[in-house]
Design a protein around this motif. Structure first.
Motif, PDB file in Angstrom:
ATOM      1  N   UNK A  85      33.090  31.749  56.243  1.00 21.63           N
ATOM      2  CA  UNK A  85      31.921  32.496  55.800  1.00 21.63           C
ATOM      3  C   UNK A  85      32.100  32.767  54.305  1.00 21.63           C
ATOM      4  N   UNK A  86      31.593  31.864  53.441  1.00 19.78           N
ATOM      5  CA  UNK A  86      31.823  31.991  51.998  1.00 19.78           C
ATOM      6  C   UNK A  86      31.280  33.273  51.384  1.00 19.78           C
ATOM      7  N   UNK A  87      30.373  33.961  52.093  1.00 20.02           N
ATOM      8  CA  UNK A  87      29.798  35.184  51.536  1.00 20.02           C
ATOM      9  C   UNK A  87      30.732  36.384  51.685  1.00 20.02           C
ATOM     10  N   UNK A  88      31.808  36.231  52.455  1.00 18.90           N
ATOM     11  CA  UNK A  88      32.746  37.328  52.680  1.00 18.90           C
ATOM     12  C   UNK A  88      34.142  36.913  52.236  1.00 18.90           C
ATOM     13  N   UNK A  89      34.776  37.752  51.421  1.00 20.55           N
ATOM     14  CA  UNK A  89      36.113  37.438  50.934  1.00 20.55           C
ATOM     15  C   UNK A  89      37.123  37.400  52.080  1.00 20.55           C
ATOM     16  N   UNK A  90      36.951  38.272  53.084  1.00 23.03           N
ATOM     17  CA  UNK A  90      37.895  38.361  54.196  1.00 23.03           C
ATOM     18  C   UNK A  90      37.862  37.098  55.055  1.00 23.03           C
ATOM     19  N   UNK A  91      36.687  36.506  55.241  1.00 27.23           N
ATOM     20  CA  UNK A  91      36.560  35.312  56.098  1.00 27.23           C
ATOM     21  C   UNK A  91      36.216  34.068  55.280  1.00 27.23           C
ATOM     22  N   UNK A  92      36.550  34.120  53.993  1.00 30.60           N
ATOM     23  CA  UNK A  92      36.181  33.029  53.086  1.00 30.60           C
ATOM     24  C   UNK A  92      36.737  31.679  53.542  1.00 30.60           C
TER      25      UNK A  92
ATOM     26  N   UNK B 239      48.320  27.591  44.460  1.00 31.85           N
ATOM     27  CA  UNK B 239      47.709  26.271  44.318  1.00 31.85           C
ATOM     28  C   UNK B 239      46.951  25.858  45.577  1.00 31.85           C
ATOM     29  N   UNK B 240      47.494  26.220  46.743  1.00 33.78           N
ATOM     30  CA  UNK B 240      46.849  25.850  48.003  1.00 33.78           C
ATOM     31  C   UNK B 240      45.508  26.553  48.164  1.00 33.78           C
ATOM     32  N   UNK B 241      45.494  27.875  47.970  1.00 29.45           N
ATOM     33  CA  UNK B 241      44.239  28.595  48.169  1.00 29.45           C
ATOM     34  C   UNK B 241      43.240  28.291  47.059  1.00 29.45           C
ATOM     35  N   UNK B 242      43.741  28.009  45.861  1.00 29.39           N
ATOM     36  CA  UNK B 242      42.837  27.664  44.763  1.00 29.39           C
ATOM     37  C   UNK B 242      42.154  26.324  45.015  1.00 29.39           C
ATOM     38  N   UNK B 243      42.872  25.391  45.633  1.00 32.70           N
ATOM     39  CA  UNK B 243      42.307  24.070  45.913  1.00 32.70           C
ATOM     40  C   UNK B 243      41.128  24.159  46.881  1.00 32.70           C
ATOM     41  N   UNK B 244      41.183  25.116  47.805  1.00 36.57           N
ATOM     42  CA  UNK B 244      40.136  25.249  48.818  1.00 36.57           C
ATOM     43  C   UNK B 244      39.129  26.341  48.474  1.00 36.57           C
TER      44      UNK B 244
ATOM     45  N   UNK C  75      35.436  34.846  42.930  1.00 36.80           N
ATOM     46  CA  UNK C  75      36.658  34.971  43.729  1.00 36.80           C
ATOM     47  C   UNK C  75      37.820  34.253  43.050  1.00 36.80           C
ATOM     48  N   UNK C  76      37.544  33.099  42.472  1.00 40.29           N
ATOM     49  CA  UNK C  76      38.602  32.341  41.811  1.00 40.29           C
ATOM     50  C   UNK C  76      39.105  33.094  40.576  1.00 40.29           C
ATOM     51  N   UNK C  77      38.204  33.747  39.860  1.00 38.40           N
ATOM     52  CA  UNK C  77      38.608  34.534  38.691  1.00 38.40           C
ATOM     53  C   UNK C  77      39.478  35.714  39.126  1.00 38.40           C
ATOM     54  N   UNK C  78      39.090  36.377  40.204  1.00 36.02           N
ATOM     55  CA  UNK C  78      39.885  37.495  40.722  1.00 36.02           C
ATOM     56  C   UNK C  78      41.272  37.022  41.149  1.00 36.02           C
ATOM     57  N   UNK C  79      41.318  35.866  41.801  1.00 35.07           N
ATOM     58  CA  UNK C  79      42.601  35.303  42.229  1.00 35.07           C
ATOM     59  C   UNK C  79      43.496  35.042  41.033  1.00 35.07           C
ATOM     60  N   UNK C  80      42.932  34.449  39.983  1.00 36.83           N
ATOM     61  CA  UNK C  80      43.707  34.084  38.811  1.00 36.83           C
ATOM     62  C   UNK C  80      44.251  35.304  38.072  1.00 36.83           C
TER      63      UNK C  80
ATOM     64  N   UNK D 120      46.851  25.202  35.025  1.00 30.15           N
ATOM     65  CA  UNK D 120      46.577  25.269  36.465  1.00 30.15           C
ATOM     66  C   UNK D 120      46.514  26.691  36.989  1.00 30.15           C
ATOM     67  N   UNK D 121      47.001  27.667  36.225  1.00 32.10           N
ATOM     68  CA  UNK D 121      47.020  29.052  36.683  1.00 32.10           C
ATOM     69  C   UNK D 121      45.909  29.895  36.062  1.00 32.10           C
ATOM     70  N   UNK D 122      45.016  29.264  35.318  1.00 29.97           N
ATOM     71  CA  UNK D 122      43.938  30.002  34.661  1.00 29.97           C
ATOM     72  C   UNK D 122      42.619  29.271  34.857  1.00 29.97           C
ATOM     73  N   UNK D 123      41.536  30.031  34.780  1.00 32.19           N
ATOM     74  CA  UNK D 123      40.207  29.438  34.922  1.00 32.19           C
ATOM     75  C   UNK D 123      39.482  29.527  33.590  1.00 32.19           C
ATOM     76  N   UNK D 124      38.393  28.801  33.497  1.00 36.28           N
ATOM     77  CA  UNK D 124      37.685  28.662  32.224  1.00 36.28           C
ATOM     78  C   UNK D 124      37.238  30.010  31.668  1.00 36.28           C
TER      79      UNK D 124
END
Length: 412
Positions: A42-49, A178-183, A190-195, A374-378
């Motif tokens: 469920x891409x709309x929820x971070x918990x079930x992304x 790297x694994x979670x970023x790939x998917x 969400x990717x910015x928060x992860x980074x 690889x550890x940062x986003x644009x």
């Protein structure tokens, strides 16, 4: 209560078939059926992304049919979740209710029957009963103790023999980040928060390949090629040689993805900072506009710094607590310095030194970002550049102010 009754009933029924467990062969009697369930993300929820993983156990002769799902974030306390105070429990849910729940959420469920022996299935049910009785027993940690990894660990712990994974698992990325970023959807919030907020632990090398089975999609993909080697040298696939069952759900129109991506916002911020800075260099200081711009950058930097500091001090999760390299740039020092300046106005030379020092820090960190992209986003590059441009400018004008006053003093 349910757990004790189910365990007792199952034990009594198993006595009649004790002789069947002498030979460790896959159970073809369907006396007990164990299955792995993969739920649609469920891409709309971070918990079930990334979707969800559960187990299903059936004993038709006893009228038992339950799904066992890891449940967390039940009270919705996000602060408890990210600081490591939230706890996960293994819940038994009647299969009919379980499938209806996901159907209402417009999420498909994929069922893979496991190729276990009757004795392994008995041990699996007993182990699950034991975990259910413990209640909230597991710290909620989606990276180290996610539903996929914990489910895989429970199932493999009851298997006689060893589990042989395909070579595909060795070729996967070497860190959780790297694994979670790939998917993850590229350049999303969400990717910015992860980074920014993931700690150094998420970048560690995963020496144990089983730790890579952290996402439902990865677990499903790998286990399709995984086999079990029995003590007598026999081999069988971990999934039963049957077709996967799909529990369909009504299609739901996905919301149009937001055009306001983080890199767009960050790029606009950089353009605004450059335009204002160039204008001030050409026509002189615009105090109100300059104050708003500097205040916006300070608010962005301090907000991130506040969260990072709170996580480092309060979080017990390996993935959000501990050291985070972003704290070098995003911390509360600039806010504290500005608060001191409101109390006592410093000389221009002091300001020039402070802005110059922070500029050197930003340039050094930018070098790290370019060396490890690889550890940062644009968006982070644009945010970083905006702060650097402004700091260099403020260092320049304060240095010129000091030089101008010194020259005038000598003339007089």
């Amino acid at each position: 209560m349910f757990s004790c009754m189910a365990s007792l009933l199952l034990s009594l029924l198993c006595l009649a078939q004790e002789e069947d467990s002498v030979r460790a062969e896959p159970d073809s009697s369907d006396y007990i059926t164990a299955s792995l369930l993969i739920m649609q993300p469920d891409p709309s929820s971070l918990i079930t992304y990334y979707g969800h993983t559960a187990m299903r156990l059936q004993c038709p002769s006893a009228g038992l049919d339950y799904c066992f799902s890891f449940d967390s974030y039940a009270n919705g306390d996000f602060w408890a979740l990210i600081t490591g105070k939230d706890r996960t429990t293994l819940l038994p849910i009647a299969s009919s209710d379980f499938f209806r729940q996901y159907r209402q959420q417009h999420r498909k469920v994929y069922e893979h029957e496991l190729n276990l022996t009757l004795e392994e299935e008995r041990r699996l049910w007993q182990l699950i009963d034991h975990l259910v009785e413990q209640g909230p027993y597991l710290q909620t940690d989606f990276l180290n103790h996610g539903c996929a990894g914990e489910t895989a660990s429970i199932i493999t712990s009851v298997i006689d023999g060893r589990v042989v994974y395909p070579a595909t698992l060795n070729l996967m990325d070497d860190s959780q980040y790297e694994i979670i970023d790939r998917y993850m959807t590229e350049e999303s919030w969400y990717e910015l928060m992860l980074s920014i907020f993931s700690g150094a632990d998420s970048h560690r090398h995963l020496a144990d390949n089983e730790e890579k089975l952290m996402l439902p999609t990865i677990l499903e993909m790998i286990w399709k090629e995984t086999s079990i080697v029995t003590p007598d040298g026999g081999q069988r696939p971990i999934f039963a040689p049957k077709d996967m069952k799909v529990y369909d759900a009504p299609h739901m129109e996905e919301p149009a993805s937001s055009v306001i991506r983080p890199w767009v916002v960050a790029a606009l911020l950089l353009v605004l900072v450059v335009m204002i800075t160039v204008s001030e260099l050409c026509i002189g200081r615009m105090r109100l506009l300059s104050a708003i711009t500097d205040g916006l950058l300070l608010a962005m930097q301090s907000s991130i710094g506040l969260v990072l500091s709170a996580l480092m001090l309060c979080s017990t999760l390996p993935t959000t607590g501990g050291w985070n390299w972003n704290i070098i740039v995003y911390n509360l020092v600039p806010l504290a310095v500005c608060a001191c300046w409101l109390w006592r106005q410093p000389k221009a030379r002091t300001k020039a030194v402070v802005y110059g020092t922070y500029s050197v820090v930003l340039i050094g960190f930018l070098a790290v970002m370019l060396a490890c992209p690889m550890f940062f986003v644009q968006a982070q590059y644009f945010m970083h550049a905006a702060m650097l441009v402004r700091c260099l400018y403020l260092c320049y004008i304060n240095y010129n102010t000091k030089t101008y006053k010194f020259t005038n003093l000598k003339t007089q």
